[in-house]
Motif scaffolding. Structure first.
Motif, short mmCIF file in Angstrom:
data_model
loop_
_atom_site.label_atom_id
_atom_site.label_comp_id
_atom_site.label_asym_id
_atom_site.label_seq_id
_atom_site.Cartn_x
_atom_site.Cartn_y
_atom_site.Cartn_z
N HIS A 1 0.80 -1.22 0.00
CA HIS A 1 0.00 0.00 0.00
C HIS A 1 0.84 1.27 0.00
N ALA A 2 2.14 1.17 0.29
CA ALA A 2 3.06 2.32 0.25
C ALA A 2 2.46 3.57 0.89
N PRO A 3 2.17 3.53 2.18
CA PRO A 3 1.56 4.69 2.83
C PRO A 3 2.53 5.86 2.93
N SER A 4 1.98 7.04 3.17
CA SER A 4 2.81 8.24 3.21
C SER A 4 3.03 8.76 4.62
N ARG B 1 11.57 6.87 4.98
CA ARG B 1 10.81 7.55 3.93
C ARG B 1 11.63 7.59 2.65
N ASP C 1 10.19 9.28 -2.92
CA ASP C 1 8.84 9.61 -3.38
C ASP C 1 7.92 10.01 -2.24
N ARG D 1 7.00 8.14 0.23
CA ARG D 1 6.29 6.99 0.78
C ARG D 1 7.12 6.30 1.86
#
Length: 259
Positions: A134-137, A165, A168, A170
């Motif tokens: 899901h590559a959360p931010s 981090r 990008d 993410r």
């Protein structure tokens, strides 16, 4: 071929204390303890391969990780040291102590026995892959994703210490998850090496942890015949749950060894 481990080295005098973290841990987890210990001696906290800031590499047999650690000691000019390892790191230091006892002044093993453990990380691997997918931010979203597989908040906070981090923006894992998962059978296994470590040893175990049960102590004493066993009112992460008691036990043991 050994991996050049990242190490936090405080410098200082006296016999060094070398600290080795457990599975999914890093040298960063030991910062508060290092600050205390460095008042009296040189302290070195390492990142094992595929953890922290150390390189990622295939293979995590205990002989391989002990070779990494021994090469790190050589690089830092440490001929003899007190060696402390928690969980998986405890099996690494037991392996090194069996294979190179002349390099170890004393051994401190925190909440791990010399046994092959069952599968206990399937949910954790699933949770970490879920985060990858899901590559959360942000960390709040990471925790929500982890919680779909891992109920315990403390475990999720511990896993989150491995977040980094990317360019990008993410969040992702800085550890070599694919290598750790591929080597999980070796990580579950007993320490490598032959015979017993003949020097002084301290086994610190959590009274609310099942990692070092009474039934496991005879086998542990075969490997560490001079072991003193101290039980703290804690779970598996006893150094985080009972930091003062953990510090006191380690300090008292080292003081007795050094006379």
């Amino acid at each position: 071929m050994s991996v050049e481990l990242h190490a936090v080295d405080t410098g200082g005098d006296g016999i060094p204390l070398v600290v080795v973290h457990g599975l999914m841990g890093s040298a960063d987890n030991w910062r508060s303890h290092v600050k205390q210990w460095q008042r009296k001696r040189r302290v070195v906290a390492v990142d094992l391969r595929n953890h922290g800031r150390s390189p990622h590499a295939a293979g995590m047999r205990y002989a391989e990780m002990a070779d990494d650690l021994l090469a790190c000691l050589d690089r830092l000019g440490i001929q003899r040291c007190h060696l402390l390892g928690h969980s998986m790191g405890g099996k690494v230091v037991m392996t090194l102590a069996r294979r190179a006892p002349e390099r170890v002044v004393s051994l401190i093993v925190a909440d791990i026995a010399a046994v092959r453990y069952g599968h206990g990380h399937d949910a954790i691997f699933a949770a970490m892959h879920h985060v990858e997918a899901h590559a959360p931010s942000n960390r709040r979203d990471v925790d929500a994703l982890l919680a779909e597989h891992v109920e315990d908040k403390g475990t999720r906070l511990f896993l989150a210490t491995n977040l980094a981090r990317g360019e990008d923006g993410r969040m992702g894992w800085r550890l070599g998850l694919e290598h750790i998962e591929a080597a999980y059978e070796a990580i579950r296994d007993v320490p490598d090496g032959e015979g017993a470590y003949p020097g002084p040893a301290l086994v610190l175990r959590g009274g609310r942890s099942d990692y070092v049960s009474d039934a496991m102590l005879p086998g542990l004493r075969e490997l560490l015949p001079r072991a003193e066993v101290v039980t703290l009112d804690a779970g598996h992460w006893l150094h985080a749950e009972r930091p003062s008691d953990f510090q006191a036990a380690v300090n008292d043991f080292i003081a007795a060894v050094e006379g």
